[in-house]
Design an enzyme around this catalytic site. Structure first.
Site, PDB file in Angstrom:
ATOM      1  CG  ASP A 680      -1.876   1.151   1.280  1.00  0.00           C
ATOM      2  OD1 ASP A 680      -2.736   1.419   0.235  1.00  0.00           O
ATOM      3  OD2 ASP A 680      -1.969   2.022   2.039  1.00  0.00           O
ATOM      4  CE  LYS A 684      -2.101   5.123   1.344  1.00  0.00           C
ATOM      5  NZ  LYS A 684      -2.052   5.150   2.731  1.00  0.00           N
TER       6      LYS A 684
END
Length: 819
Positions: A680, A684
């Site tokens: 994750d 980003k």
């Protein structure tokens, strides 16, 4: 002298006729003489024409419709006529109805409904209504006389849409009214030619009749009574916020009516203009409303635009070729060819190069127009000096009208900007040197969107709207967003002049679309009760087909399927706001493609909440880049979960204990490995690196996976039971860091075109050292912020802050559309 005209809706039934009588009674107290002109009862003219066409094809259903027509007129007459000679009057009405029957029998027998027969047949709508209304006035104590305009209004020979012989007509009108003490009730719409044959003045001709009478009698005022509060700024059936125009000049009224405004028949204005007689457009259902006054010089207000009108269906035809350049008489030949076949030109524009002429006609006229023009220019077409004529159907004309436009710069700019921001392509443009109107031709499917967008920028500057379609309303972020929109509704309207209308919702089970806007006090109940089952493809297609101005599609899901529709939506100039990271972390080609579509279609694709939830991370980065700063390095703690874990992994705490506590308190995913894997954070970081202009794929990023290899492929339950196996390694890292006065932080580092996701120890001089709770922190080191890096810090997760970030971007789009 006052001339009053009442339209079909004003005299549609006995109650409305009684209302008209009271209006006439009031006007008789104000004026020495009153002349009343009436249309047929609502729908009767159309019915008569339809019955005639049925009879022409020998369809005996015409008899059923005729019986309905008879019953309607006799029922109304029975209720409104209460004089002693009622039976005599009813007999005369029945005789008129028998005349209609005889005309229809003749049409049926011959199998032909000629223009002559149609004019005679359709005349009975006004003849019957005016006879009944005149008798009703007498019944109410107002002296009245029925006047059949066939004997008064003289025209040339055409049976339909005949031109008026003003000299003969005016003489008859003056002779009629001069010695008349009763209120004449005159049949609108009809007249007769020199042979005494019945003619009609064209649809809407009752307005024209009133204006003819008013001009001939030098009336003080001509009142046109209808079912709306005067002329409106736009068609109220399309633009809900349309308002009454207090005053119009004759020129403005003619332009609006020519381009589709239904309140007044275009030829009506000319007789009044010549004699400078004011025209008032009034509402018979609200006679106290001031309506619209049409005069020679209307008041000039702050707004240069008086109204926006449209013609829904036209065909755009184009004659072009190098053989037109510099050739004298081309336009004259074109106009002559169209005139000879009685084709009316609605719209015309010619480029200054003289290479082409564009003109608009009614769709039914395309065939005859094309034939006539190609015949006229057959020599040039055969020799390829001019191309065969091109016709584009399914177009609409939008006209923005106002005499004060010539004194206000930027009107055209605002118009085209509003159309462009809504993805509306302009096919042709015309503006005269008088700057009385700006006319554009667009696709018919965009008519409603264009009218609403233009009306908002010219008439609703204090309140602009955003129409929202939301995916994922029942999730934490989506439901919180709806609550925020509802709670801030009044504040948005008062302080920002913005109204956010939620028009559509879809979750995994149901879909709900309401073109009037969804009530946010009970949206959950309505969505769960909706009969429309969830189908993303249908929902997206509905959003596109509705074609609302200022549409925004909000994706609050975590679904890859939803992102597959982004291109389609952006291509239709529908802006997108989303916290869903998937679209921005797919292939670089997909990432660049979405931005290119948004740029070309003048739509917005906003995703600030992809990184740092509600924190201003992406906007800050883009502002630095746009202002010319050079980014040297970005260091970022981008996971609230991992921030919490390592902010609490200190002293005697064990790594496994902190992870389990984080899960217990809801910081981790159901499987903590989804957080500990670092994927994750990598997504980003990929978004940030792409915003920097680095061409990078997800697999190019070096990611340190915090899950021991032995625990990566076991079940969630087994992982949770065995997580203590990781303690030894992390305890060693912690002790080493603490012995050096440092703290462990899991971070993304973007530098020199490379990205790595690593667990590092930082000393007390580093901004990450003092991180607490689950905060995110992004540190920008740039040429301008080299000694003291720019730091963005705050909650990087949570429904409230993420929804707030989405909300802020919806407002950004709303402001973009309005300004």
């Amino acid at each position: 002298m006052l001339v009053m005209k009442f339209g079909g809706s004003s005299v549609a039934n006995p109650e409305r006729i009684k209302n008209v009588i009271e209006i006439v009674r009031g006007r008789k107290e104000q004026y020495d003489k009153v002349v009343v002109v009436c249309s047929a009862f609502r729908g009767v003219t159309d019915l008569l024409i339809n019955i005639g066409r049925l009879a022409e094809t020998k369809n005996l259903k015409y008899k059923e419709q005729l019986e309905d027509l008879k019953k309607r007129h006799l029922d109304i007459a029975n209720e409104v006529i209460i004089t002693d000679d009622k039976q005599v009057l009813l007999a005369e009405i029945e005789e008129g109805l028998h005349d209609i029957e005889r005309i229809l029998e003749g049409i049926c027998l011959l199998g032909e409904c000629s223009d002559k027969s149609l004019a005679r047949l359709s005349s009975y709508g006004e003849r019957l209504s005016c006879f009944i209304i005149s008798a009703a006035l007498k019944s109410s104590g107002i002296p009245s006389m029925y006047v059949n305009a066939i004997q008064i209004v003289k025209t040339e020979q055409n049976y339909l849409g005949a031109k008026v012989n003003y000299t003969a007509t005016n003489k008859r009108i003056v002779e009629l009214v001069d010695h008349l003490n009763a209120v004449p009730v005159v049949t609108g719409f009809i007249g007769s030619n020199s042979k005494g044959e019945i003619t009609t003045l064209g649809r809407g001709g009752s307005d024209f009749t009133a204006s003819i009478f008013g001009a001939a009698l030098k009336a003080k005022m001509i009142e046109i009574w209808t079912d709306v509060d005067g002329a409106l700024t736009a068609n109220p059936n399309i633009v809900e916020r349309a308002v009454t125009i207090p005053e119009l000049s004759y020129k403005e009224a003619m332009e609006l009516s020519h381009f589709g405004a239904k309140v007044i028949y275009p030829p009506t204005i000319l007789p009044a203009l010549v004699k400078k007689i004011p025209l008032a457009i009034k509402n018979s259902f609200r006679p106290e409303h001031p309506g619209t006054l049409i005069i020679e010089k209307a008041k000039v207000g702050d707004n240069p635009i008086k109204g926006i009108s449209s013609i829904s269906e036209i065909a755009l035809m184009r004659l072009e070729g190098s053989g037109m350049f510099g050739v004298v008489g081309t336009a004259a030949r074109l106009f002559g060819a169209l005139s000879r076949v009685s084709v009316n030109i609605i719209f015309l524009t010619q480029g200054s190069s003289e290479h082409s002429i564009c003109f608009g006609v009614a769709p039914d006229d395309v065939g005859v127009a094309a034939t006539a023009v190609e015949q006229e220019f057959r020599y040039e077409i055969q020799n390829k000096f001019i191309h065969p004529i091109v016709a584009e159907r399914d177009k609409s004309v939008i006209a923005v009208v106002g005499e004060n436009m010539m004194n206000v710069p930027g009107v055209a700019g605002r118009l085209f900007k509003a159309l462009g921001k809504n993805g509306i392509n302009v096919k042709a443009i015309a503006q005269g040197s008088s700057e009385l109107n700006i006319t554009t031709v667009i696709d018919r499917k965009d008519e409603a969107k264009a009218l609403n967008a233009l009306h908002e920028i010219f008439f609703n500057e204090d309140l602009h709207s955003v129409n929202l379609f939301l995916v994922g309303p029942t999730g934490l972020i989506g439901s919180t967003l709806l609550q925020q929109i509802y709670s801030q509704k009044d504040l948005l309207q008062k302080q920002m002049g913005m109204e956010i209308n939620v028009m559509g919702l879809i979750n995994s089970k149901n879909a709900l679309i309401d073109t009037n806007g969804i009530d946010l006090t009970n949206w959950k109940k309505k969505l769960s009760a909706s009969k429309d089952k969830a189908s993303l493809s249908k929902f997206v297609e509905d959003v596109i087909q509705l074609n609302f101005a200022n549409s925004v599609f909000v994706d609050c899901s975590a679904s890859k399927e939803v992102t597959t529709f982004y291109e389609k939506l952006l291509n239709k100039s529908i802006s997108i706001v989303t916290p869903n990271k998937i679209a921005n972390t797919l292939s670089l080609k997909k990432y660049n493609g979405l931005r290119e579509i948004a740029r070309k279609r003048n739509s917005k694709f906003l995703y600030e909440t992809n990184v740092g939830a509600g924190l201003p991370v992406i906007n800050t980065l883009n502002n630095l880049l746009k202002s010319g700063d050079h980014i040297i390095k970005i260091e970022a703690v981008l996971s609230g979960t991992l921030s919490y874990i390592f902010n609490n992994f200190k002293g005697n705490s064990l790594f496994s204990e902190v992870v389990l506590k984080a899960k217990q308190e809801g910081y981790t995913e159901p499987d903590p490995r989804d957080d500990l894997s670092g994927l994750d954070v990598a997504r980003k970081a990929l978004i940030l690196s792409r915003e920097l202009g680095v061409d990078m794929e997800l697999e190019d990023i070096s990611v340190e996976n915090l899950v021991p290899e032995s625990l990566r492929n076991v079940s969630v339950l087994e992982f949770l039971e065995r997580i203590s196996e990781a303690d030894k390694n992390y305890e060693s890292l912690k002790r080493t860091a603490e012995s050096e006065g440092k703290a462990l932080r899991y971070m993304a580092v973007i530098e020199d075109g490379h990205v790595k996701i690593v667990l590092k120890s930082v000393d007390s001089s580093h901004p990450f050292y003092n991180l607490s709770g689950s905060d995110n922190m992004i540190v920008f080191t740039s040429e301008r912020y080299k000694k003291n890096p720019l730091v963005v810090k705050g909650p990087g997760a949570g429904a409230e802050v993420t929804a707030a970030g989405v909300f802020a971007e919806i407002i950004t789009i709303g402001n973009f559309m309005a300004n």
